[in-house]
Each structure stands twice: as structure tokens, then as C-alpha cells.
Design an enzyme around this catalytic site. Sequence first.
Site, PDB file in Angstrom:
ATOM      1  N   HIS A   3      -5.250 -15.588   9.079  1.00  0.00           N
ATOM      2  CA  HIS A   3      -4.134 -14.755   8.508  1.00  0.00           C
ATOM      3  C   HIS A   3      -4.495 -13.436   9.673  1.00  0.00           C
ATOM      4  O   HIS A   3      -4.256 -12.554   9.358  1.00  0.00           O
ATOM      5  CB  HIS A   3      -4.446 -14.254   7.473  1.00  0.00           C
ATOM      6  CG  HIS A   3      -3.274 -15.351   6.139  1.00  0.00           C
ATOM      7  ND1 HIS A   3      -2.664 -15.770   6.655  1.00  0.00           N
ATOM      8  CD2 HIS A   3      -4.305 -16.110   5.413  1.00  0.00           C
ATOM      9  CE1 HIS A   3      -2.864 -16.810   5.515  1.00  0.00           C
ATOM     10  NE2 HIS A   3      -3.890 -17.175   4.787  1.00  0.00           N
ATOM     11  N   PRO A  52       0.681  -0.645   0.311  1.00  0.00           N
ATOM     12  CA  PRO A  52       0.010   0.052   0.421  1.00  0.00           C
ATOM     13  C   PRO A  52       0.849   1.291   0.260  1.00  0.00           C
ATOM     14  O   PRO A  52       1.619   1.651   1.378  1.00  0.00           O
ATOM     15  CB  PRO A  52      -0.987   0.033   1.585  1.00  0.00           C
ATOM     16  CG  PRO A  52      -1.362  -1.881   2.147  1.00  0.00           C
ATOM     17  CD  PRO A  52       0.557  -2.280   1.274  1.00  0.00           C
ATOM     18  N   ARG A  83       1.217 -12.196   4.374  1.00  0.00           N
ATOM     19  CA  ARG A  83       2.929 -11.813   4.146  1.00  0.00           C
ATOM     20  C   ARG A  83       3.334 -11.719   6.201  1.00  0.00           C
ATOM     21  O   ARG A  83       5.108 -12.044   5.474  1.00  0.00           O
ATOM     22  CB  ARG A  83       3.450 -10.737   3.292  1.00  0.00           C
ATOM     23  CG  ARG A  83       2.773 -10.974   2.469  1.00  0.00           C
ATOM     24  CD  ARG A  83       3.272 -11.946   1.341  1.00  0.00           C
ATOM     25  NE  ARG A  83       4.237 -12.176   0.930  1.00  0.00           N
ATOM     26  CZ  ARG A  83       4.976 -11.109   0.001  1.00  0.00           C
ATOM     27  NH1 ARG A  83       4.275 -11.092  -0.522  1.00  0.00           N
ATOM     28  NH2 ARG A  83       6.269 -11.532  -0.179  1.00  0.00           N
ATOM     29  N   LYS A 132       3.253   6.289   4.632  1.00  0.00           N
ATOM     30  CA  LYS A 132       3.005   5.152   4.549  1.00  0.00           C
ATOM     31  C   LYS A 132       2.579   4.871   6.528  1.00  0.00           C
ATOM     32  O   LYS A 132       2.055   3.500   5.880  1.00  0.00           O
ATOM     33  CB  LYS A 132       3.912   4.098   3.658  1.00  0.00           C
ATOM     34  CG  LYS A 132       4.337   4.054   2.307  1.00  0.00           C
ATOM     35  CD  LYS A 132       4.382   3.517   2.034  1.00  0.00           C
ATOM     36  CE  LYS A 132       4.972   3.894   0.645  1.00  0.00           C
ATOM     37  NZ  LYS A 132       5.921   3.231  -0.046  1.00  0.00           N
ATOM     38  N   ARG A 141      13.161  -3.665  -8.740  1.00  0.00           N
ATOM     39  CA  ARG A 141      11.634  -3.023  -9.571  1.00  0.00           C
ATOM     40  C   ARG A 141      11.132  -2.996 -10.356  1.00  0.00           C
ATOM     41  O   ARG A 141      11.965  -2.308 -11.122  1.00  0.00           O
ATOM     42  CB  ARG A 141      11.616  -1.814  -8.800  1.00  0.00           C
ATOM     43  CG  ARG A 141      11.775  -1.209  -6.515  1.00  0.00           C
ATOM     44  CD  ARG A 141      10.676  -2.205  -6.292  1.00  0.00           C
ATOM     45  NE  ARG A 141      11.239  -1.544  -4.747  1.00  0.00           N
ATOM     46  CZ  ARG A 141      10.328  -0.260  -4.016  1.00  0.00           C
ATOM     47  NH1 ARG A 141       9.434   0.071  -4.518  1.00  0.00           N
ATOM     48  NH2 ARG A 141      10.691  -0.343  -3.155  1.00  0.00           N
TER      49      ARG A 141
END
EC number: 3.2.2.23
Length: 277
Positions: free
Chosen positions: A94, A2, A113, A59, A265
Site C-alpha cells: 500500500h 483526515p 484507498r 486539508k 453524510r
Amino acid sequence: MPELPEVATVITELKSCVLNKPVKQVKVHLDKVLKNTNVKQLNDALVNHSFVDIKRRGKYIIFCLSNGLFLVSHLRMEGKYFFEAKGSQFDLNHVLVEFLFQDGDQLNYHDTRQFGTFHLFNRYQFENARELNKLALDPLDQEFNHQAIFNKGHKSNKKIKTFILDQTNISGIGNIYADEILFASKIHPETLAKNLNLSQYQLICQNATDILKKAVEMKGTTIGTFTFKKDHTGGYQHFLKIHGKKGKQCQSCNTTIIKKKINGRGSYICEKCQIQR
């Protein structure tokens, strides 16, 4: 991962459902997500207190508590928050952290993850937190300006994409929006940051602000798994001009878009619109 628009969207959703609700208990199912605290300390800090505000820095999601403490969350790759109203049925698969409220509602932190993090700070620790203080301004900050970015960039030997992904130069930008910003600016991502002039930095900064504002309005970009609440996805993926479009024709010039790795990337480029200099 995100990026700024997705984090901003998550915060808007959280503020609509969890503010001013006293916490009854916090359950942690994976201790490693707690980076500077433990389950007992977290419960001592949160139980009988509430989130009075939720803010963003880069973030990071910052939960401001009624007792003056701060719980700082980073979603990393796959972190998500799901609000569950009292009596609702849900799967704990999760779910790494459960915030149970006294009214029977709860907030679950879900992370397939398991890379997400939580830090608990008092005000002094919060104001001096290295994780936060190293962050640069982001394109939605009022004080964000191209002159300051140019002053850093013209001294840098990094490729411009790598430079704008560095959160100490500009915060909030990730891989998707970096591709979009550089395409809109007609700048090849492998151009060295030091080789760009002031007007090019002005273009990058203006496009960064415009693109991120639009992405926030569209509740983020869903490529893969991003949701800001259950069964709700973002909408900016329908406005992407270049990211994820390998082999397709550029909307501006009909040249075939390529994909290549830049510092690890995956990067999407129109070699006609974005000439490497």
C-alpha cells in the site's frame, strides 16, 4: 478522511523528521496519484533538493522545496505518511510513493484507498492553483470571522451542516467535527443556513475554533485508521460529545442520540438539544 486537526498533526510530525534532508530519489508505484506531473518531472524537481518547510492550507499539505517549487499533497480518505530511518525494516504494501533521502532515511506515502493526490507547482502555478485558491479561511486562521461566514450563509439554501462542510465556505472541517461543532452550538444540522442569525454564526465559528484547537492539541481524532506515525493515534476521540454515539444518551440531557443521513453524510443528532427550526 483526515480533517484539519489530523492534517496539522501530520505536518508537525513531518517537520520533525524530513526537513533539510536532500532527496536522492522518488519512486512512484501508482502513477494516478500524480495529477499534473510524472515520475521523471518529480525526480527532476526533487533530487538534490530538500523540503525547507511544510505548511497547511485547509486539508492540503504543502511541501516547500529548496529550489522554490511546491509539492502539494492531499490525503483524501486514507492517506498516511510513515518516516523510516536508515536501516529500518518496513512493508511496502500500500505504499504508493517513496521519498528516498541521501542519508539513507526515507518517507513513504501509504494509501489503501489510493485516492490521495500530488500536484507539483512552481511559484506562479502555486499562487494561481484553483485547488487552493477556491478554499475559504479555516477556523484557525487569524482572519476567520463570523461576520464573513454569516454574509455567505444568509444567502444559502443549503442545510447548515452541508454549508460548513463546503470548503469554499469554511475550510478544514469534515464530518466528525461538523457534528461536534453543531452540537456544541445547539443547532440542528438540517436547519437551513439562511435561517440562522448573526449570533448563531458567531457561536458556530467560536465553537469551530475551540474544538479544532483542542483536537490539534490532542493530535487529532482516531476513528478507524488515522495515525500520524506508525502505532501512534490521536486522542480527541475521547472528547467527542456526539459523533459516533448513535443509541447512547446525550451527555447534556440524556436524550437518545440518533443517526441520519444528511446529503449522504452520516450525522449524529440530539433532537432535544438541537431543535430543528
